[in-house]
Design a protein around this motif. Structure first.
Motif, PDB file in Angstrom:
ATOM      1  N   CYS A  81       0.858  -1.187   0.000  1.00 29.77           N
ATOM      2  CA  CYS A  81       0.000   0.000   0.000  1.00 29.77           C
ATOM      3  C   CYS A  81       0.898   1.242   0.000  1.00 29.77           C
ATOM      4  N   ALA A  82       0.945   1.939  -1.140  1.00 34.96           N
ATOM      5  CA  ALA A  82       1.807   3.114  -1.281  1.00 34.96           C
ATOM      6  C   ALA A  82       1.102   4.395  -0.888  1.00 34.96           C
ATOM      7  N   ASP A  83      -0.215   4.375  -0.816  1.00 34.82           N
ATOM      8  CA  ASP A  83      -0.972   5.566  -0.430  1.00 34.82           C
ATOM      9  C   ASP A  83      -2.395   5.127  -0.088  1.00 34.82           C
ATOM     10  N   GLY A  84      -3.087   5.956   0.701  1.00 35.31           N
ATOM     11  CA  GLY A  84      -4.455   5.638   1.073  1.00 35.31           C
ATOM     12  C   GLY A  84      -4.525   4.482   2.062  1.00 35.31           C
ATOM     13  N   ALA A  85      -5.644   3.769   2.022  1.00 39.04           N
ATOM     14  CA  ALA A  85      -5.861   2.688   2.981  1.00 39.04           C
ATOM     15  C   ALA A  85      -6.802   1.648   2.388  1.00 39.04           C
ATOM     16  N   PRO A 120      -9.253   5.613  -0.776  1.00 38.86           N
ATOM     17  CA  PRO A 120      -8.899   4.345  -1.419  1.00 38.86           C
ATOM     18  C   PRO A 120      -7.399   4.198  -1.643  1.00 38.86           C
ATOM     19  N   TRP A 121      -6.954   2.988  -1.475  1.00 38.87           N
ATOM     20  CA  TRP A 121      -5.519   2.745  -1.547  1.00 38.87           C
ATOM     21  C   TRP A 121      -4.967   2.801  -2.963  1.00 38.87           C
ATOM     22  N   THR A 122      -3.670   3.107  -3.041  1.00 38.27           N
ATOM     23  CA  THR A 122      -2.855   2.934  -4.237  1.00 38.27           C
ATOM     24  C   THR A 122      -1.937   1.761  -3.934  1.00 38.27           C
ATOM     25  N   ILE A 123      -1.991   0.736  -4.765  1.00 39.07           N
ATOM     26  CA  ILE A 123      -1.284  -0.503  -4.442  1.00 39.07           C
ATOM     27  C   ILE A 123      -0.436  -1.005  -5.601  1.00 39.07           C
ATOM     28  N   TRP A 124       0.661  -1.654  -5.232  1.00 41.85           N
ATOM     29  CA  TRP A 124       1.503  -2.426  -6.137  1.00 41.85           C
ATOM     30  C   TRP A 124       1.421  -3.876  -5.656  1.00 41.85           C
ATOM     31  N   ALA A 227       6.018  12.376  -1.044  1.00 49.64           N
ATOM     32  CA  ALA A 227       5.503  12.591   0.309  1.00 49.64           C
ATOM     33  C   ALA A 227       4.639  11.414   0.750  1.00 49.64           C
ATOM     34  N   ALA A 228       3.825  10.886  -0.171  1.00 52.57           N
ATOM     35  CA  ALA A 228       2.977   9.741   0.174  1.00 52.57           C
ATOM     36  C   ALA A 228       3.819   8.528   0.532  1.00 52.57           C
ATOM     37  N   LEU A 229       4.898   8.286  -0.214  1.00 54.07           N
ATOM     38  CA  LEU A 229       5.766   7.157   0.089  1.00 54.07           C
ATOM     39  C   LEU A 229       6.477   7.337   1.422  1.00 54.07           C
TER      40      LEU A 229
END
Length: 308
Positions: A81-85, A120-124, A227-229
């Motif tokens: 999860c690189a951002d959000g949740a 909402p999350w940003t995911i890899w 900043a998000a990372l």
């Protein structure tokens, strides 16, 4: 099945966080799925028989993302999860997933997961098969039933998944599959090491950001992304970055690009337009203006002066 698909039983999960199942993809998403005949072949070959990336992808701001597998997945799943949740539900309970954490689900474990409704999350993500995966996942989870783990170096974790995805997107050759497996192995080892490590300090976060910029010279990266990372607000991150480096993020990245450009001009005979493209500049004239602003001469004049 890869992350982009939605099963019918996800309607009940949608009610869990007031969202409806999403059928279409996400703007800017990237997905790669290894053809199943090739997957079976790879699982019988050296290297990839031990660890194989079968599916991988990137979902930015994945609103309404939902996934449910009542029988579990044949492969282990790793979601960074690189951002959000987001959230997940396993037989052991329900867990929240926040920025800077990874969700790790062993093969065969029934599960559901999705993006948080408000952020909402940003995911890899990766799906992993092979003989060594169970042991590697076990090292990450350390025998606990909790599937959410801290990511000590989010920049590096994202880079590793991105590298695996890039390799798979390039082609489905044995070499690309092996390289993707190497990145996935590195990621799991990193997560296992993070299990006992201390949280990164603010200075560590800036150093990691600088390294991330060095590894992504051809991509324009915004302050908000970095900043998000680093799990900081953009304004706070920008202030810390300027204090540590004496310049802003965009100016710092430009300097890195121009330093690499100078190196390529010194050591290769590549045309200037080709060097510009390699560093993310579609317009070679703009690249030349940027080079002159940093070095005081045009790229062509620099090359002539150096060789002279």
């Amino acid at each position: 099945m890869c992350e982009g698909t939605v099963s019918l039983d996800e309607t009940t999960i949608g009610r869990e966080h007031d969202a409806m199942p999403r059928i279409e993809g996400f703007a800017g998403e990237r997905i790669n799925v290894l053809a199943r005949p090739l997957m079976r072949e790879a699982l019988g070959l050296p290297v990839t028989s031990r660890l194989l990336v079968t599916d991988c992808g990137y979902f930015p701001a994945a609103a309404d993302h939902l996934r449910s597998r009542t029988e579990g997945s044949p492969q282990a799943i790793v979601i960074v999860c690189a951002d959000g949740a987001g959230w997940c539900r396993l037989p052991s309970g329900r867990y929240d997933v926040e920025t800077g954490q990874a969700l790790v689900i062993p093969a065969g474990v029934p599960h559901s997961y999705g993006a948080a409704g408000d952020l909402p999350w940003t995911i890899w993500w990766l799906h992993l098969g092979g003989a060594d995966v169970a042991e590697l996942v076990g090292a990450v989870l350390a025998g606990t039933e909790r599937p959410v783990v801290r990511v000590g170096d989010l920049y590096q974790a994202v880079s590793l998944v991105e590298d695996a995805l890039g390799r798979m997107e390039r082609d489905d050759s044995v070499r690309s599959r092996q390289a993707a497996a190497g990145s996935a192995w590195h990621l799991l080892a990193l997560l296992a090491a993070d299990r006992t490590g201390a949280p990164a300090s603010r200075s560590d976060a800036i150093q990691q950001a600088q390294q991330y910029l060095r590894e992504h010279l051809a991509t324009r990266i915004s302050v908000a992304e970095l900043a998000a990372l680093a799990q900081l607000s953009p304004s706070h991150f920008a202030a810390l970055f300027r204090r540590a480096t004496g310049t802003g993020v965009l100016q710092y990245q430009t300097r890195l690009r121009m330093s690499r450009a100078r190196e390529l001009l010194d050591t290769t005979d590549q045309p200037i337009a080709e060097i510009a493209r390699a560093l993310g500049y579609a317009d070679p004239f703009y690249f030349s203006r940027q080079f002159r602003s940093v070095h005081g001469v045009s790229p062509s004049d620099y090359r002539v002066q150096h060789k002279g």
